[in-house]
Design a protein around this motif. Structure first.
Motif, mmCIF file in Angstrom:
data_model
loop_
_atom_site.group_PDB
_atom_site.id
_atom_site.type_symbol
_atom_site.label_atom_id
_atom_site.label_comp_id
_atom_site.label_asym_id
_atom_site.label_seq_id
_atom_site.Cartn_x
_atom_site.Cartn_y
_atom_site.Cartn_z
ATOM 1 N N THR A 1 0.825 -1.206 0.000
ATOM 2 C CA THR A 1 0.000 0.000 0.000
ATOM 3 C C THR A 1 0.859 1.255 0.000
ATOM 4 O OG1 THR A 1 -1.771 -1.136 1.194
ATOM 5 C CG2 THR A 1 -1.791 1.277 1.249
ATOM 6 N N LEU A 2 1.886 1.265 0.886
ATOM 7 C CA LEU A 2 2.771 2.420 0.970
ATOM 8 C C LEU A 2 3.577 2.583 -0.308
ATOM 9 C CD1 LEU A 2 4.061 2.114 4.646
ATOM 10 C CD2 LEU A 2 2.367 3.706 3.744
ATOM 11 N N GLY A 3 3.988 1.457 -0.906
ATOM 12 C CA GLY A 3 4.739 1.523 -2.152
ATOM 13 C C GLY A 3 3.922 2.181 -3.242
ATOM 14 N N GLY A 4 2.639 1.837 -3.323
ATOM 15 C CA GLY A 4 1.768 2.448 -4.309
ATOM 16 C C GLY A 4 1.605 3.933 -4.060
ATOM 17 N N ALA A 5 1.519 4.307 -2.772
ATOM 18 C CA ALA A 5 1.378 5.723 -2.430
ATOM 19 C C ALA A 5 2.626 6.504 -2.822
ATOM 20 C CB ALA A 5 1.117 5.876 -0.926
ATOM 21 N N ASN A 6 3.814 5.908 -2.606
ATOM 22 C CA ASN A 6 5.059 6.578 -2.975
ATOM 23 C C ASN A 6 5.156 6.777 -4.476
ATOM 24 O OD1 ASN A 6 6.103 6.911 -0.395
ATOM 25 N ND2 ASN A 6 7.044 4.895 -0.364
ATOM 26 N N LEU A 7 4.751 5.760 -5.239
ATOM 27 C CA LEU A 7 4.794 5.878 -6.691
ATOM 28 C C LEU A 7 3.862 6.985 -7.168
ATOM 29 C CD1 LEU A 7 4.881 2.138 -7.841
ATOM 30 C CD2 LEU A 7 6.733 3.809 -7.928
ATOM 31 N N ASP A 8 2.692 7.070 -6.539
ATOM 32 C CA ASP A 8 1.745 8.116 -6.900
ATOM 33 C C ASP A 8 2.324 9.486 -6.577
ATOM 34 O OD1 ASP A 8 -1.000 9.017 -7.649
ATOM 35 O OD2 ASP A 8 -1.007 9.707 -5.575
ATOM 36 N N LYS A 9 3.005 9.576 -5.427
ATOM 37 C CA LYS A 9 3.627 10.834 -5.018
ATOM 38 C C LYS A 9 4.737 11.236 -5.987
ATOM 39 C CE LYS A 9 6.122 12.891 -1.108
ATOM 40 N NZ LYS A 9 6.648 12.639 0.260
ATOM 41 N N LEU A 10 5.554 10.278 -6.384
ATOM 42 C CA LEU A 10 6.656 10.566 -7.299
ATOM 43 C C LEU A 10 6.138 11.007 -8.661
ATOM 44 C CD1 LEU A 10 9.101 7.605 -6.547
ATOM 45 C CD2 LEU A 10 9.299 9.964 -5.781
ATOM 46 N N GLY A 11 5.081 10.343 -9.123
ATOM 47 C CA GLY A 11 4.552 10.638 -10.449
ATOM 48 C C GLY A 11 4.077 12.068 -10.601
ATOM 49 N N LYS A 12 3.667 12.691 -9.492
ATOM 50 C CA LYS A 12 3.159 14.061 -9.557
ATOM 51 C C LYS A 12 4.251 15.079 -9.852
ATOM 52 C CE LYS A 12 -0.757 13.151 -6.487
ATOM 53 N NZ LYS A 12 -1.405 13.441 -5.180
ATOM 54 N N TRP A 13 5.517 14.702 -9.615
ATOM 55 C CA TRP A 13 6.625 15.622 -9.896
ATOM 56 C C TRP A 13 6.959 15.697 -11.383
ATOM 57 C CZ3 TRP A 13 8.449 19.023 -6.520
ATOM 58 C CH2 TRP A 13 8.366 18.753 -5.159
ATOM 59 N N ILE A 14 6.759 14.586 -12.098
ATOM 60 C CA ILE A 14 7.203 14.505 -13.484
ATOM 61 C C ILE A 14 6.517 15.560 -14.354
ATOM 62 C CG2 ILE A 14 7.463 13.004 -15.493
ATOM 63 C CD1 ILE A 14 9.033 12.155 -12.994
ATOM 64 N N GLY A 15 7.337 16.303 -15.106
ATOM 65 C CA GLY A 15 6.811 17.324 -16.011
ATOM 66 C C GLY A 15 6.604 18.679 -15.365
ATOM 67 N N MET A 16 6.683 18.750 -14.029
ATOM 68 C CA MET A 16 6.508 20.034 -13.346
ATOM 69 C C MET A 16 7.792 20.864 -13.450
ATOM 70 S SD MET A 16 3.420 19.897 -12.305
ATOM 71 C CE MET A 16 3.332 21.317 -11.195
ATOM 72 N N ASN A 17 7.630 22.179 -13.433
ATOM 73 C CA ASN A 17 8.769 23.086 -13.388
ATOM 74 C C ASN A 17 8.991 23.509 -11.945
ATOM 75 O OD1 ASN A 17 9.353 23.192 -16.185
ATOM 76 N ND2 ASN A 17 7.644 24.596 -16.506
ATOM 77 N N VAL A 18 10.149 23.192 -11.401
ATOM 78 C CA VAL A 18 10.442 23.486 -10.000
ATOM 79 C C VAL A 18 11.566 24.505 -9.888
ATOM 80 C CG1 VAL A 18 9.637 21.238 -9.214
ATOM 81 C CG2 VAL A 18 12.040 21.524 -9.826
ATOM 82 N N ARG A 19 11.460 25.344 -8.866
ATOM 83 C CA ARG A 19 12.479 26.377 -8.635
ATOM 84 C C ARG A 19 13.450 25.891 -7.578
ATOM 85 N NH1 ARG A 19 10.149 31.871 -6.659
ATOM 86 N NH2 ARG A 19 10.506 31.046 -4.561
ATOM 87 N N THR A 20 14.694 25.732 -7.961
ATOM 88 C CA THR A 20 15.733 25.277 -7.041
ATOM 89 C C THR A 20 17.031 26.024 -7.334
ATOM 90 O OG1 THR A 20 16.459 23.517 -8.555
ATOM 91 C CG2 THR A 20 14.789 22.940 -6.915
ATOM 92 N N PRO A 21 17.910 26.179 -6.335
ATOM 93 C CA PRO A 21 19.221 26.780 -6.576
ATOM 94 C C PRO A 21 20.119 25.768 -7.283
ATOM 95 C CG PRO A 21 19.001 26.148 -4.280
ATOM 96 C CD PRO A 21 17.678 25.881 -4.916
ATOM 97 N N SER A 22 20.171 25.851 -8.588
ATOM 98 C CA SER A 22 20.933 24.879 -9.383
ATOM 99 C C SER A 22 21.171 25.445 -10.771
ATOM 100 C CB SER A 22 20.156 23.558 -9.496
ATOM 101 O OG SER A 22 18.949 23.761 -10.216
ATOM 102 N N ALA A 23 21.919 24.702 -11.567
ATOM 103 C CA ALA A 23 22.093 25.081 -12.966
ATOM 104 C C ALA A 23 20.731 25.054 -13.643
ATOM 105 C CB ALA A 23 23.056 24.125 -13.653
ATOM 106 N N PHE A 24 20.568 25.845 -14.693
ATOM 107 C CA PHE A 24 19.293 25.881 -15.397
ATOM 108 C C PHE A 24 19.514 25.708 -16.897
ATOM 109 C CE2 PHE A 24 20.884 30.189 -14.837
ATOM 110 C CZ PHE A 24 20.823 30.724 -16.110
#
Length: 221
Positions: free
Chosen positions: A81-104
């Motif tokens: 159950t937790l594994g499925g929840a983690n995968l769902d959580k990870l999937g929401k990041w894909i394709g998003m534009n995030v602001r972080t202190p890093s190379a661009f």
């Protein structure tokens, strides 16, 4: 040029296999124990019956094994159950534009840069470097604004090639360098994974950052 504006172990499959094998082993031991106890009760000598304390001890062992099997089944179900929840959580990041202190990643369009000068600074300079570390521009920016827009042009005013760049904000007090701060910029997330209990994001620039460093999120194009 910059126009001031106002205000990085076991896989889940391996773990599941290991848990399944362990649970199967306990279940097998449980069934074997039950059969042995039944045979022992059926074939005991009527003149010398099984000692009550020994029988109680075996029943206690039987109960412990049964509880262990049930616990493993519960943990296995919880893990899935937790594994499925983690995968769902990870999937929401894909394709998003995030602001972080890093190379661009620069593709020819103006880039928003985020950094704030030291409170004691009377001058701030944004230093732009290409992926190899060579400085391509130095621009004086506001000491109070937290956001600037880089046009993507070099110190000669000519457009720079698409690629990966970094921006560092240098704060000065008079002629003294007070600090250097890597500016944050938006990058698209192309991969998300869990490493050592942290969500790690791989950006389109190729850099890997921790989700804890994200200070802003935009919808992907």
């Amino acid at each position: 040029m910059i126009a001031p504006t106002q205000r990085n172990s076991q896989t889940p499959v391996q773990s599941q296999i290991a848990n399944t094998q362990k649970s199967s082993g306990l279940a097998s031991d449980f069934e074997t124990f039950l059969k042995m106890l039944t045979v022992q009760a059926q074939n005991q000598d009527p003149l010398k019956p099984l000692d009550a304390s020994e029988y109680a001890s075996q029943l206690a062992q039987f109960s412990m094994v049964e509880q262990q099997v049930q616990t493993n089944d519960l943990l296995s179900a919880l893990s899935q159950t937790l594994g499925g929840a983690n995968l769902d959580k990870l999937g929401k990041w894909i394709g998003m534009n995030v602001r972080t202190p890093s190379a661009f990643s620069f593709d020819g369009e103006p880039v928003d840069l985020f950094a704030k000068a030291e409170p004691a600074a009377d001058k701030a300079v944004m230093v732009i470097r290409e992926s190899g570390g060579t400085v391509v521009d130095r621009i004086t920016v506001s000491t109070t604004d937290t956001k600037s827009v880089w046009s993507g042009k070099g110190s000669d005013g000519q457009p720079l090639a698409a690629g990966n760049y970094t921006a560092t904000l240098e704060s000065y007090g008079g002629d003294k360098l007070l600090s250097q701060q890597l500016a944050a910029a938006y990058n698209q997330v192309v991969e998300a994974q869990i490493s050592e209990n942290q969500v790690m994001l791989t950006l389109v620039s190729g850099h890997v950052v921790s989700a804890t460093t994200v200070t802003g999120v935009r919808a992907g194009a």
